[in-house]
Every structure is written in C-alpha cells, then in structure tokens.
Design an enzyme around this catalytic site. Structure first.
Site, PDB file in Angstrom:
ATOM      1  N   HIS A  89       8.863  -3.880   0.401  1.00 16.42           N
ATOM      2  CA  HIS A  89       7.702  -3.131  -0.084  1.00 16.42           C
ATOM      3  C   HIS A  89       6.888  -2.670   1.121  1.00 16.42           C
ATOM      4  O   HIS A  89       5.918  -3.314   1.522  1.00 16.42           O
ATOM      5  CB  HIS A  89       6.880  -4.022  -1.033  1.00 16.42           C
ATOM      6  CG  HIS A  89       5.712  -3.322  -1.664  1.00 16.42           C
ATOM      7  ND1 HIS A  89       5.094  -3.795  -2.809  1.00 16.42           N
ATOM      8  CD2 HIS A  89       5.031  -2.191  -1.327  1.00 16.42           C
ATOM      9  CE1 HIS A  89       4.100  -2.987  -3.138  1.00 16.42           C
ATOM     10  NE2 HIS A  89       4.026  -2.012  -2.239  1.00 16.42           N
TER      11      HIS A  89
ATOM     12  N   HIS B 274       5.569   1.214   2.580  1.00 12.35           N
ATOM     13  CA  HIS B 274       5.513   2.676   2.454  1.00 12.35           C
ATOM     14  C   HIS B 274       5.604   3.241   3.863  1.00 12.35           C
ATOM     15  O   HIS B 274       4.741   2.947   4.704  1.00 12.35           O
ATOM     16  CB  HIS B 274       4.201   3.113   1.801  1.00 12.35           C
ATOM     17  CG  HIS B 274       3.993   2.508   0.446  1.00 12.35           C
ATOM     18  ND1 HIS B 274       4.287   3.191  -0.723  1.00 12.35           N
ATOM     19  CD2 HIS B 274       3.550   1.287   0.065  1.00 12.35           C
ATOM     20  CE1 HIS B 274       4.003   2.402  -1.758  1.00 12.35           C
ATOM     21  NE2 HIS B 274       3.562   1.248  -1.303  1.00 12.35           N
TER      22      HIS B 274
ATOM     23  N   HIS C 289       5.301   0.159  -8.952  1.00 10.48           N
ATOM     24  CA  HIS C 289       4.044  -0.556  -8.721  1.00 10.48           C
ATOM     25  C   HIS C 289       3.394  -0.776 -10.079  1.00 10.48           C
ATOM     26  O   HIS C 289       3.274   0.166 -10.880  1.00 10.48           O
ATOM     27  CB  HIS C 289       3.097   0.276  -7.869  1.00 10.48           C
ATOM     28  CG  HIS C 289       3.416   0.330  -6.410  1.00 10.48           C
ATOM     29  ND1 HIS C 289       4.643   0.720  -5.923  1.00 10.48           N
ATOM     30  CD2 HIS C 289       2.650   0.043  -5.320  1.00 10.48           C
ATOM     31  CE1 HIS C 289       4.615   0.664  -4.599  1.00 10.48           C
ATOM     32  NE2 HIS C 289       3.420   0.260  -4.204  1.00 10.48           N
TER      33      HIS C 289
ATOM     34  N   GLU D 194      -1.261  -4.155  -9.842  1.00  9.89           N
ATOM     35  CA  GLU D 194      -2.008  -4.307  -8.582  1.00  9.89           C
ATOM     36  C   GLU D 194      -3.488  -4.198  -8.951  1.00  9.89           C
ATOM     37  O   GLU D 194      -4.238  -5.150  -8.826  1.00  9.89           O
ATOM     38  CB  GLU D 194      -1.595  -3.224  -7.583  1.00  9.89           C
ATOM     39  CG  GLU D 194      -2.357  -3.269  -6.259  1.00  9.89           C
ATOM     40  CD  GLU D 194      -1.992  -2.109  -5.311  1.00  9.89           C
ATOM     41  OE1 GLU D 194      -1.367  -1.117  -5.762  1.00  9.89           O
ATOM     42  OE2 GLU D 194      -2.353  -2.190  -4.121  1.00  9.89           O
TER      43      GLU D 194
ATOM     44  N   ASP E  96       3.350  -3.662   2.591  1.00 12.83           N
ATOM     45  CA  ASP E  96       2.776  -2.518   1.888  1.00 12.83           C
ATOM     46  C   ASP E  96       2.511  -1.352   2.833  1.00 12.83           C
ATOM     47  O   ASP E  96       3.382  -0.508   3.035  1.00 12.83           O
ATOM     48  CB  ASP E  96       1.500  -2.944   1.146  1.00 12.83           C
ATOM     49  CG  ASP E  96       1.249  -2.122  -0.119  1.00 12.83           C
ATOM     50  OD1 ASP E  96       2.092  -1.267  -0.444  1.00 12.83           O
ATOM     51  OD2 ASP E  96       0.218  -2.330  -0.781  1.00 12.83           O
ATOM     52  N   ASP E  97       1.308  -1.282   3.398  1.00 17.76           N
ATOM     53  CA  ASP E  97       0.938  -0.200   4.319  1.00 17.76           C
ATOM     54  C   ASP E  97       0.435  -0.839   5.612  1.00 17.76           C
ATOM     55  O   ASP E  97      -0.773  -0.919   5.857  1.00 17.76           O
ATOM     56  CB  ASP E  97      -0.150   0.672   3.674  1.00 17.76           C
ATOM     57  CG  ASP E  97       0.351   1.291   2.384  1.00 17.76           C
ATOM     58  OD1 ASP E  97       1.104   2.277   2.446  1.00 17.76           O
ATOM     59  OD2 ASP E  97       0.019   0.755   1.311  1.00 17.76           O
TER      60      ASP E  97
HETATM   61  N1  HPA Z   1      -0.447   1.011  -3.954  1.00 13.94           N
HETATM   62  C1  HPA Z   1      -0.136   2.082  -4.671  1.00 13.94           C
HETATM   63  N2  HPA Z   1       0.323   3.192  -4.117  1.00 13.94           N
HETATM   64  C2  HPA Z   1       0.496   3.232  -2.801  1.00 13.94           C
HETATM   65  C3  HPA Z   1       0.181   2.161  -2.015  1.00 13.94           C
HETATM   66  C4  HPA Z   1      -0.315   0.985  -2.619  1.00 13.94           C
HETATM   67  O1  HPA Z   1      -0.643  -0.021  -1.962  1.00 13.94           O
HETATM   68  N3  HPA Z   1       0.463   2.530  -0.741  1.00 13.94           N
HETATM   69  C5  HPA Z   1       0.934   3.768  -0.769  1.00 13.94           C
HETATM   70  N4  HPA Z   1       0.951   4.219  -2.021  1.00 13.94           N
HETATM   71 ZN    ZN Z   2       2.800  -0.374  -2.297  1.00 16.87          ZN
END
Ligand code: HPA
Ligand code: ZN
Length: 396
Positions: free
Chosen positions: A33, A35, A241, A244, A336-337
C-alpha cells in the site's frame, strides 16, 4: 498471544534503539500500500517543476518554494492531504518525470529490504491533465527497472478516483496521444485504457490490478460495482480503500459489491464486531480464490503513520493495528504516501514498535502477513515466508 507471554518478555535483545533501525531495515518485507505519487519528495517536485518550466507558486504548482510546500504538510484530515497531493502532482508531465519518481522510490525499496512491492498509481490524476496513461506507465516501469534488476518483485495497481466521474461502459477508448477531454478520465474510460495498455504491454510490464482511492466520503464503493465487475472479468485483481475515514459499511460494500480480495486501511472495521469476524474468516468466493489462488482471509493493508498524520486516531498509541492482529485479522504494515506522512517502510515498522510495543512474535506475524496479503504466486510466497522466518530465527 499465550498467557505469560508479555510483549516485554519476548522483546529481543537487539531491539535497543541503536540497532533497531538497521535490523528493521534489513528485515525481508513487502510493500502493498504505497501510492507512487505519494513518494514525490519536495526536492524532486521542485526539480521537475524547473525541468518543465512550471513557475513555482503558479496554479500548476501552487508552492512558491520548498518551505511553502513543507508548510502545507500539516493535514486536518484525508481531504486536506489530498488537496496538497493532487496539487504537487502538477509537476509530473513526461515519461522522464514518472521515471525519476519511480527510480527514487525503487532506490528506497532496495535499501529497505522490500522483496515484493505492489504499487498504486492514479491514472486519472494525470489523464485529466492531458498526460496519457502509457506515458505514465512506461515511465514508471523504466524507473522501477533497477530495483527489479536487483531482485525486487514489482507489480502495478491502477486506482480509480472515487470522486471522479464513473462515466459509462461505452465511453470512448481514447487514443493515447491526448487525454484533453475530461470525459476520458472517467473510471470506465480509465479501465478501457488499462485493458488496452495491457494488450500491448510486454507480459512483465502489465498492470496487475485495480484499486479505488481518493476522497472517501461521500463516495460509497457500490458506485463502482459495474466497473470492478468488468475489471474482474478481464482478469485484474481488485482491492479498494475503505474504512479509512468512511464507515464500516463501506468495507462491507467493497467486499460485497466490488468483489475485492483485500481492503486498504479498513481500520474502522473495529466498530463492527461481525465485520471483524468476517474479515478474519477464510473466504472461498470466486473473487477471493481468483486473486489468491486459494480460499483466503481478506487482509487489511494498514498504514500507521498515515493514520496518525490524517488524524484517523487521535493519538498514535490508539492505533488499532495490534487489536486487529490479535483478533485474527490479516493486517500488514505499509506506508501509504511516505513523502507526506513521515516515512517509508522502516519508519512505519519503527512507529509500530515505538507506539504499540508488539512482541517479537507479533512483529514476525506482521511481516508474514505482508506475504500472505500479497498477490504473489504461491511458490514465491513460500520462499519469502521462509526468508522471513529465517531472519527472525537468526535474530538474537
Ligand atoms: N487515501 C485515499 N486516497 C489516497 C491516499 C490515501 O491515503 N493517498 C493517495 N490517494
Ligand atoms: Zn492509500
């Protein structure tokens, strides 16, 4: 955990702070996970802006300098983060830009003991700006070549933006030359572009699966049911996703209406005891069997630092990662990012240790779950699980 088997008692001696980072960095692991656009470090963003003659502070890249971009890295929630993330993506224009982005991440992957990386990218973020899908994907694969040459197993997952138009099944399949019509950046048109790309691509540079990301509420998964059904019929693996910032009902809907075999984040499932049990159970549905090759639980790709940065949990020690693990849910650790949330795989494992104090066995379980949750072929999973077990067995 068995009685009397307290985290402190099972903590290996090597987990003193000085040696912990080196140990965690070299631990064999997966990244399921991440991006790729979320690996864009501020310095690279400014380099690309300059190369593309994009004026810092202009609408195409609305940050005057590094300090201004860094100052924007305080997020009230998911939406506030995504506003910055999409704004920074404005500097990504050519295949070389995507190459440089992926190359920088590939170097991290190599340095961090990642053996298998299943990487997200967002086609519509680029096609709606007139950058063709094959420009993006060709650049990404060429940037990842070095990591692959050094033995890292890499797959790509194209995510649909849940806040962008779904469109219609008969949307035109645009020629790759120019995606200047926003109608060509719908989910349906994007799926067509992915399938066309896969038809032409070398087998080892295809797109393995699809995901669903971006602003979560008020965009329930069922909006995308027909798109995912078509993706599934074409042999793409499916994840989404959910949970969250959205409610547990979004997690249920992702499983029931999209047929996903994995959930990204999913941490709000602890609000629904029946759902928690359902995630932990082994599923023998055709969609799950198609993705894993056998009946399987529905794993969650959890991102501790992201959850903290986006205030999913009010304080880091309240992350429910270990609650999920102890409830039998197949959770794994992800970033994630990473350019936005304070770090890559190492920093996320380190956060788990510092914030949650897992036992040695729980740490091993988290690393193993990353293999179980991946879409690698079974033989490759067996090899990597053995490597992880050997790593833990050899640790003092
Ligand atoms: N959540 C949802 N969409 C996303 C995320 C995230 O953390 N990062 C990039 N797109
Ligand atoms: Zn994500």
């Amino acid at each position: 955990m068995s009685p009397g088997h307290s985290p402190a008692a099972t903590r290996p001696r090597l987990l003193d702070p000085d040696r912990l980072d080196a140990w965690l960095r070299r631990m064999p692991k997966t990244a399921l996970h991440v991006h790729l656009e979320g690996t864009l470090e501020p310095e690279l963003a400014f380099t690309l802006a300059e190369r593309n003659a994009i004026e810092p502070g202009s609408p195409a890249f609305p940050y005057a300098d590094l300090a201004a971009l860094r100052a924007a890295y305080r997020f009230a929630d998911l939406g506030a983060f995504l506003d910055v993330y999409y704004a920074a993506c404005g500097v990504l224009r050519t295949a070389d830009d995507f190459h440089d982005l992926a190359r920088a991440y590939g170097d991290r992957v190599r340095a961090e003991g990642i053996r298998r990386a299943e990487l997200f990218f967002d086609p519509q973020t680029h096609t709606r700006r007139g950058v063709g899908l094959s420009t993006v994907v060709r650049g990404l694969w060429s940037g990842l070549a070095d990591a692959r040459a050094h033995g890292v197993d890499v797959a790509l997952i194209a995510c649909f933006l849940r806040d962008a138009p779904v469109g219609h099944a008969d949307d035109p399949a645009a020629a790759d030359a120019g995606f200047t019509d926003p109608a060509q950046a719908t989910a349906w048109a994007t799926l067509r572009q992915v399938l066309e790309y896969n038809q032409r691509a070398p087998a080892d540079e295809s797109i393995l699966g699809v995901g669903l990301d971006s602003y979560e509420t008020p965009y329930p998964p069922e909006l995308f049911a027909a798109v995912f059904a078509r993706a599934r019929a074409a042999g793409l693996r499916c994840t989404a996703h959910a949970g969250e910032e959205g409610p547990p009902a979004y997690i249920r809907a992702a499983i029931d209406t999209l047929g996903v075999s994995r959930i990204d984040h999913g941490v709000r499932c602890t609000e629904d005891a029946a759902l928690l049990e359902r995630l932990a159970a082994v599923h023998d549905t055709p969609t799950v069997v198609a993705d894993f090759g056998e009946p399987h639980a529905i794993p969650l790709t959890v991102c501790p630092r992201s959850n903290y940065a986006l205030k999913v949990f009010p304080d880091p020690a309240r992350s429910n990662l270990l609650t999920l693990l102890r409830a039998g849910v197949q959770v794994c650790v992800n970033s994630d990012d990473p350019a936005y949330f304070g770090g890559y795989a190492l920093e996320n494992y380190r956060a788990v240790v510092d914030w949650l104090d897992p036992s040695f066995e729980e740490l091993r379980q988290l690393a193993r779950n990353g293999v179980h949750a991946s879409w690698m072929p079974p033989a490759a999973k067996t090899t990597l699980l053995a490597e992880i077990d050997a790593w833990f067995a050899a640790s003092p």
